[in-house]
Design an enzyme around this catalytic site. Structure first.
Site, PDB file in Angstrom:
ATOM      1  N   CYS A  91       0.913  -1.189  -0.079  1.00 52.22           N
ATOM      2  CA  CYS A  91       0.235   0.172   0.049  1.00 52.22           C
ATOM      3  C   CYS A  91       0.803   1.256  -0.022  1.00 52.22           C
ATOM      4  CB  CYS A  91      -0.981  -0.181   1.247  1.00 52.22           C
ATOM      5  SG  CYS A  91      -2.419   0.789   0.823  1.00 52.22           S
ATOM      6  N   HIS A 117      -3.434  -5.481   0.422  1.00 48.59           N
ATOM      7  CA  HIS A 117      -2.782  -5.826   1.630  1.00 48.59           C
ATOM      8  C   HIS A 117      -3.010  -7.291   1.720  1.00 48.59           C
ATOM      9  CE1 HIS A 117      -2.724  -2.035   3.976  1.00 48.59           C
ATOM     10  NE2 HIS A 117      -3.670  -1.586   2.929  1.00 48.59           N
ATOM     11  N   GLU A 142      -1.542  -9.337   3.549  1.00 48.80           N
ATOM     12  CA  GLU A 142      -1.170  -9.759   5.153  1.00 48.80           C
ATOM     13  C   GLU A 142      -2.652  -9.945   5.618  1.00 48.80           C
ATOM     14  OE1 GLU A 142      -0.840  -6.726   3.943  1.00 48.80           O
ATOM     15  OE2 GLU A 142      -1.301  -5.146   5.558  1.00 48.80           O
TER      16      GLU A 142
HETATM   17  N1  GLN Z   1      -2.205   6.498   2.532  1.00 50.73           N
HETATM   18  C1  GLN Z   1      -2.310   5.856   1.486  1.00 50.73           C
HETATM   19  C2  GLN Z   1      -3.655   5.749   0.807  1.00 50.73           C
HETATM   20  O1  GLN Z   1      -4.594   6.301   1.464  1.00 50.73           O
HETATM   21  C3  GLN Z   1      -1.806   4.315   1.848  1.00 50.73           C
HETATM   22  C4  GLN Z   1      -2.745   3.659   2.528  1.00 50.73           C
HETATM   23  C5  GLN Z   1      -2.450   2.362   3.329  1.00 50.73           C
HETATM   24  O2  GLN Z   1      -1.023   2.274   3.229  1.00 50.73           O
HETATM   25  N2  GLN Z   1      -3.327   1.698   3.811  1.00 50.73           N
HETATM   26  O3  GLN Z   1      -3.680   5.470  -0.367  1.00 50.73           O
END
Ligand code: GLN
Length: 539
Positions: A383, A509, A511
């Site tokens: 992310c 994600h 994970e």
């Molecule tokens: N801050 C980033 C976004 O909103 C990444 C979010 C995250 O890592 N979960 O896109």
């Protein structure tokens, strides 16, 4: 089984005793006996969900397939049971009150005075029985957050009292307490447990089973004493002694006959012993590694044990799958700068840059990524970690000075990461990000193809920003491949670098989907790449 049975887990004496792990272990044992089990967490705080909470408050926010932002205990439930959770598996006081107030405003209460009892407790009981009503589960295990005696837990304990009264043997309460060891007298003390059970009794709830968390074994005399003072059978006093890994707990609970005692109390015929063969094989590989690798986890919450829970657990699953021990070196992104990075990163066999929000620690993440890219160290960006890899590539390979994400710098001349179109009109926080499962199509012949070995995947998301496609052609020309795309809106979900043995960034994600029964392939392959890197380095 004809009717769903309800098991509650309450906690006393201290918080953080591991109600989530006990509930998950019990669920695992019942599933291993062939039953269908769901686990649910009731959280007594007023937030609608933990999505808006800072990780310093309750650790990681776990995301389900249906896009619910939930308590991290749901992660344990999924990792232990391999059963997917949803919005229905996590309910907060905020959500309960919101539902009741909405009904009141609609006029559903027909002029009644709306009160904690029965209206709030009815809503709680409705939420508890929602999973059971689906007909999909033999048992629903409900973990009540907090400890008995907390003012905010009272309506939940009252709901448990009512359900016990209404459902009889279809309902059972496990109370988890602490039995402290006093080194000065060399004794285990039962008084806190007695007081905690008295507290439950004051609310009209008699626990059926008492699980005692302790650093020493409980002898029969101690068990008898707890049984006598707390009105339970000695066989229903279960010891939960400190163990090497949380994944030992299901076996420990089996040996203590927790599941057997519960089935007997609920008058369920005992058909077979739990089949834990695969679980035992996993534990064997976990405990007998043939080698070890060191992976750096770069993030801004590394001092908090629970902030990256699903990531650290995914490494345990992936390590066992490779029969390697993964030593995680937690590296604070703010500590990485031009003079510290070599010292901090040079002994690593792999680097993971964590998800996150906001400006703090970003430059350290970008330095770590540059190090991984230039030194061919296996890299996984998740992310925000993927977004930082794009920023790094833009700045240092394409020469786009001050390239950035508009989340950190809205005035950057090169917004290589930008807010998603659908997010521009949203100003409310809480449940408004791009959340939950979305499909992604993988390009064949890429590294990520070797990981998934299929063209269509589905992964969970939690973000507002994305790769800015205006820069895509330039990035591709320079060697960054968009190897996974969401076709519905042309969103770059995965990037990788051509001239690198293993450099992958994912907008989703992975994970959240790794479990003991099915370790996530991205983590499994990342650890493989780290093992390979270490072997080559040693030559
Ligand atoms: N801050 C980033 C976004 O909103 C990444 C979010 C995250 O890592 N979960 O896109």
């Amino acid at each position: 089984m004809a009717e769903t049975k309800y098991i509650f887990t309450t906690g006393g004496v201290a918080s953080s005793l591991g109600k989530g792990i006990i509930s998950s272990s019990l669920a695992k044992l019942l599933i291993a006996r062939g039953y269908r089990v769901a686990i649910q967490k009731l959280d007594p705080y007023i937030n609608i969900d933990p999505g808006t909470l800072n990780p310093y408050e309750h650790g990681e926010c776990f995301v389900t397939d249906d896009g619910a932002e939930t308590d991290l205990d749901l992660g344990h439930y999924e990792r232990f049971t391999n059963v997917r959770t949803s919005q229905a598996n996590n309910v907060t006081t905020g959500r309960i009150y919101q539902a009741v107030i909405d009904k009141e405003r609609r006029g559903d209460y027909l002029g009644e005075t709306v009160q904690v009892i029965p209206h709030i407790t009815d809503e709680i009981k409705y939420r508890i029985q929602l999973l059971g009503a689906s007909g999909n589960y033999d048992f629903v295990i409900t973990e009540i957050g907090g400890t008995v005696g907390d003012i905010e837990s009272l309506p939940y304990i009252e709901s448990v009292r009512q359900m016990k009264w209404e459902l009889g043997t279809r309902c059972l309460v496990i109370h988890l307490t602490l039995v402290p060891y006093l080194a000065s007298s060399g004794e285990l003390k039962t008084k806190p447990t007695q007081h905690s059970v008295k507290m439950l009794l004051e609310s009209g709830v008699q626990p059926d089973v008492i699980v005692c968390r302790s650093e020493k074994h409980l002898n029969q005399a101690i068990r008898n004493k707890i049984a006598l003072f707390c009105n339970v059978n000695p066989s229903a006093v279960i010891e939960s002694v400190d163990v090497e890994t949380i994944y030992d707990v299901p076996l420990l609970m089996r040996d203590e006959r927790l599941d057997q005692v519960i089935l007997e109390k609920m008058q369920v015929p005992i058909r077979k012993q739990p089949d834990l063969k695969l679980w035992e094989e996993f534990l064997h590989k976990l405990k007998h590694p043939v080698g070890e690798v060191q992976i750096g986890l770069v993030g801004k919450y590394v001092e908090l044990r629970d902030a990256y829970k699903s990531i650290t657990e995914s490494f345990i699953h992936a390590g066992a799958e490779n029969q390697y021990k993964v030593n995680l070196k937690m590296i604070h992104s703010e500590s990485i700068n031009d003079s510290t990075y070599k010292h901090l990163l040079q002994d690593l066999d792999g680097i993971l840059v964590a998800p996150g929000f906001g400006e703090r620690g970003i430059e350290g993440k970008i330095i770590a990524i540059r190090f991984a890219r230039e030194n061919k160290v296996p890299f996984l960006g998740i992310c925000l970690g993927m977004q930082c890899a794009v920023i790094e590539f833009g700045r240092n390979v394409l020469g786009l000075k001050d390239a950035h994400s508009t989340e950190m710098n809205s005035l950057t001349p090169f917004p290589v990461i930008d807010i998603m179109e659908e997010q521009k009109k949203i100003d409310k926080k809480g449940g408004t990000m791009r959340l939950g499962s979305y499909p992604c199509t993988i390009k064949s012949g890429t590294k990520i193809w070797d990981v998934y070995k299929t063209a269509e995947i589905v992964e969970r998301h939690r973000h507002r920003f994305e790769f800015n496609n205006a820069f895509l052609a330039d990035f591709e020309k320079a060697g960054m491949i968009p190897s996974g795309i969401n076709k519905q809106n042309d969103l770059v979900e995965i990037i990788e670098i051509k001239d690198h043995p293993w450099f992958i960034g994912v907008q989703f994600h992975p994970e959240y989907k790794s479990t003991v029964a099915s370790p996530h392939p991205l983590f499994v392959h990342f650890v493989k790449a780290a093992i390979q890197f270490k072997k080559v380095q040693k030559k």
